[in-house]
Motif scaffolding. Structure first.
Motif, PDB file in Angstrom:
ATOM      1  N   PHE A 185       0.784  -1.216   0.135  1.00  0.00           N
ATOM      2  CA  PHE A 185      -0.078   0.129   0.205  1.00  0.00           C
ATOM      3  C   PHE A 185       0.917   1.236   0.063  1.00  0.00           C
ATOM      4  O   PHE A 185       0.538   2.207  -0.585  1.00  0.00           O
ATOM      5  CB  PHE A 185      -0.935   0.076   1.377  1.00  0.00           C
ATOM      6  CG  PHE A 185      -2.208  -0.816   0.897  1.00  0.00           C
ATOM      7  CD1 PHE A 185      -3.069  -0.177  -0.280  1.00  0.00           C
ATOM      8  CD2 PHE A 185      -2.702  -1.746   1.547  1.00  0.00           C
ATOM      9  CE1 PHE A 185      -4.416  -0.609  -0.440  1.00  0.00           C
ATOM     10  CE2 PHE A 185      -4.008  -2.464   1.301  1.00  0.00           C
ATOM     11  CZ  PHE A 185      -4.708  -1.817   0.210  1.00  0.00           C
ATOM     12  N   PRO A 186       1.883   1.316   0.912  1.00  0.00           N
ATOM     13  CA  PRO A 186       2.801   2.604   0.619  1.00  0.00           C
ATOM     14  C   PRO A 186       3.438   2.655  -0.544  1.00  0.00           C
ATOM     15  O   PRO A 186       3.433   4.015  -1.148  1.00  0.00           O
ATOM     16  CB  PRO A 186       3.807   2.452   1.756  1.00  0.00           C
ATOM     17  CG  PRO A 186       3.210   1.319   2.777  1.00  0.00           C
ATOM     18  CD  PRO A 186       2.350   0.532   1.907  1.00  0.00           C
ATOM     19  N   ILE A 187       3.639   1.750  -1.138  1.00  0.00           N
ATOM     20  CA  ILE A 187       4.160   1.920  -2.482  1.00  0.00           C
ATOM     21  C   ILE A 187       3.386   2.468  -3.684  1.00  0.00           C
ATOM     22  O   ILE A 187       3.647   3.142  -4.455  1.00  0.00           O
ATOM     23  CB  ILE A 187       4.909   0.615  -2.901  1.00  0.00           C
ATOM     24  CG1 ILE A 187       6.167   0.336  -1.933  1.00  0.00           C
ATOM     25  CG2 ILE A 187       5.621   0.590  -4.432  1.00  0.00           C
ATOM     26  CD1 ILE A 187       6.770  -1.012  -1.984  1.00  0.00           C
ATOM     27  N   ALA A 188       2.107   1.861  -3.374  1.00  0.00           N
ATOM     28  CA  ALA A 188       1.254   2.002  -4.417  1.00  0.00           C
ATOM     29  C   ALA A 188       0.562   3.511  -4.320  1.00  0.00           C
ATOM     30  O   ALA A 188       0.435   4.166  -5.341  1.00  0.00           O
ATOM     31  CB  ALA A 188       0.036   0.976  -4.281  1.00  0.00           C
ATOM     32  N   PHE A 189       0.476   4.058  -3.193  1.00  0.00           N
ATOM     33  CA  PHE A 189      -0.233   5.207  -2.959  1.00  0.00           C
ATOM     34  C   PHE A 189       0.737   6.490  -2.887  1.00  0.00           C
ATOM     35  O   PHE A 189       0.452   7.507  -2.900  1.00  0.00           O
ATOM     36  CB  PHE A 189      -1.059   5.356  -1.669  1.00  0.00           C
ATOM     37  CG  PHE A 189      -2.192   4.404  -1.966  1.00  0.00           C
ATOM     38  CD1 PHE A 189      -3.133   4.706  -2.863  1.00  0.00           C
ATOM     39  CD2 PHE A 189      -2.528   3.432  -1.322  1.00  0.00           C
ATOM     40  CE1 PHE A 189      -4.309   3.897  -2.857  1.00  0.00           C
ATOM     41  CE2 PHE A 189      -3.567   2.514  -1.113  1.00  0.00           C
ATOM     42  CZ  PHE A 189      -4.360   2.728  -2.121  1.00  0.00           C
ATOM     43  N   ASN A 190       2.239   5.984  -2.813  1.00  0.00           N
ATOM     44  CA  ASN A 190       3.088   7.330  -2.875  1.00  0.00           C
ATOM     45  C   ASN A 190       3.995   7.004  -3.789  1.00  0.00           C
ATOM     46  O   ASN A 190       5.405   7.090  -3.834  1.00  0.00           O
ATOM     47  CB  ASN A 190       4.021   6.975  -1.527  1.00  0.00           C
ATOM     48  CG  ASN A 190       4.833   8.181  -1.168  1.00  0.00           C
ATOM     49  OD1 ASN A 190       4.628   9.427  -1.817  1.00  0.00           O
ATOM     50  ND2 ASN A 190       5.764   8.224  -0.439  1.00  0.00           N
ATOM     51  N   SER A 191       3.554   7.094  -5.146  1.00  0.00           N
ATOM     52  CA  SER A 191       4.384   6.766  -6.422  1.00  0.00           C
ATOM     53  C   SER A 191       4.496   8.072  -7.319  1.00  0.00           C
ATOM     54  O   SER A 191       4.636   8.003  -8.441  1.00  0.00           O
ATOM     55  CB  SER A 191       3.593   5.590  -7.314  1.00  0.00           C
ATOM     56  OG  SER A 191       2.400   5.901  -7.426  1.00  0.00           O
ATOM     57  N   ASN A 192       4.221   9.304  -6.666  1.00  0.00           N
ATOM     58  CA  ASN A 192       4.342  10.547  -7.483  1.00  0.00           C
ATOM     59  C   ASN A 192       5.724  11.240  -7.386  1.00  0.00           C
ATOM     60  O   ASN A 192       5.890  12.130  -7.983  1.00  0.00           O
ATOM     61  CB  ASN A 192       3.493  11.402  -6.816  1.00  0.00           C
ATOM     62  CG  ASN A 192       3.435  11.756  -5.383  1.00  0.00           C
ATOM     63  OD1 ASN A 192       4.207  11.260  -4.713  1.00  0.00           O
ATOM     64  ND2 ASN A 192       2.841  12.675  -4.875  1.00  0.00           N
ATOM     65  N   GLY A 193       6.894  10.396  -6.806  1.00  0.00           N
ATOM     66  CA  GLY A 193       8.023  11.036  -6.990  1.00  0.00           C
ATOM     67  C   GLY A 193       8.930  10.657  -8.138  1.00  0.00           C
ATOM     68  O   GLY A 193       8.349   9.653  -8.876  1.00  0.00           O
ATOM     69  N   PRO A 194       9.944  11.329  -8.581  1.00  0.00           N
ATOM     70  CA  PRO A 194      10.746  10.916  -9.721  1.00  0.00           C
ATOM     71  C   PRO A 194      11.145   9.653  -9.659  1.00  0.00           C
ATOM     72  O   PRO A 194      11.688   9.124  -8.684  1.00  0.00           O
ATOM     73  CB  PRO A 194      11.696  12.094  -9.647  1.00  0.00           C
ATOM     74  CG  PRO A 194      11.844  12.393  -8.666  1.00  0.00           C
ATOM     75  CD  PRO A 194      10.654  12.388  -7.705  1.00  0.00           C
ATOM     76  N   GLY A 195      11.152   8.787 -10.619  1.00  0.00           N
ATOM     77  CA  GLY A 195      11.499   7.449 -10.868  1.00  0.00           C
ATOM     78  C   GLY A 195      10.574   6.384 -10.165  1.00  0.00           C
ATOM     79  O   GLY A 195      11.015   5.258 -10.140  1.00  0.00           O
ATOM     80  N   ARG A 196       9.593   6.589  -9.654  1.00  0.00           N
ATOM     81  CA  ARG A 196       8.765   5.743  -8.871  1.00  0.00           C
ATOM     82  C   ARG A 196       7.428   5.551  -9.470  1.00  0.00           C
ATOM     83  O   ARG A 196       6.544   4.975  -8.775  1.00  0.00           O
ATOM     84  CB  ARG A 196       8.463   6.389  -7.379  1.00  0.00           C
ATOM     85  CG  ARG A 196       9.628   6.557  -6.687  1.00  0.00           C
ATOM     86  CD  ARG A 196       9.250   6.855  -5.021  1.00  0.00           C
ATOM     87  NE  ARG A 196       8.740   5.717  -4.549  1.00  0.00           N
ATOM     88  CZ  ARG A 196       8.370   5.419  -3.488  1.00  0.00           C
ATOM     89  NH1 ARG A 196       8.633   6.569  -2.539  1.00  0.00           N
ATOM     90  NH2 ARG A 196       7.665   4.451  -2.795  1.00  0.00           N
ATOM     91  N   GLU A 197       7.327   5.997 -10.690  1.00  0.00           N
ATOM     92  CA  GLU A 197       5.922   5.796 -11.508  1.00  0.00           C
ATOM     93  C   GLU A 197       5.685   4.493 -11.689  1.00  0.00           C
ATOM     94  O   GLU A 197       4.498   3.765 -11.696  1.00  0.00           O
ATOM     95  CB  GLU A 197       6.139   6.708 -12.944  1.00  0.00           C
ATOM     96  CG  GLU A 197       6.181   7.940 -12.550  1.00  0.00           C
ATOM     97  CD  GLU A 197       7.542   8.677 -12.732  1.00  0.00           C
ATOM     98  OE1 GLU A 197       8.434   7.861 -12.652  1.00  0.00           O
ATOM     99  OE2 GLU A 197       7.903   9.752 -12.435  1.00  0.00           O
ATOM    100  N   ILE A 198       6.701   3.582 -12.364  1.00  0.00           N
ATOM    101  CA  ILE A 198       6.688   2.119 -12.388  1.00  0.00           C
ATOM    102  C   ILE A 198       6.229   1.414 -11.164  1.00  0.00           C
ATOM    103  O   ILE A 198       5.525   0.442 -11.087  1.00  0.00           O
ATOM    104  CB  ILE A 198       7.940   1.535 -13.313  1.00  0.00           C
ATOM    105  CG1 ILE A 198       7.937   2.476 -14.589  1.00  0.00           C
ATOM    106  CG2 ILE A 198       7.903   0.128 -13.344  1.00  0.00           C
ATOM    107  CD1 ILE A 198       9.147   2.128 -15.302  1.00  0.00           C
TER     108      ILE A 198
END
Length: 62
Positions: A17-30
């Motif tokens: 869940f933290p990875i899925a909902f906090n993916s707006n940083g650079p390089g974290r889109e995938i």
């Protein structure tokens, strides 16, 4: 008592869940998209496992 499969599946979903909902940083889109796919795949996996175990248990107890 919960089965080990249920506990493992629940903990995996909670960890994603933290990875899925906090993916707006650079390089974290995938990573965010991948976490959402994994979370979505764990639900049917758990359901199929529960059905299979109950079916096998019914056959073996007869």
């Amino acid at each position: 008592m919960e089965s080990p499969q249920t506990l493992r599946s629940t903990l995996q979903r909670l960890a994603m869940f933290p990875i899925a909902f906090n993916s707006n940083g650079p390089g974290r889109e995938i990573m965010g998209s991948m976490a959402a796919i994994i979370i979505g795949g764990l639900v049917p996996n758990r359901t199929e496992f529960a059905v299979a175990v109950r079916s096998v248990a019914e056959v073996w107890t007869i």
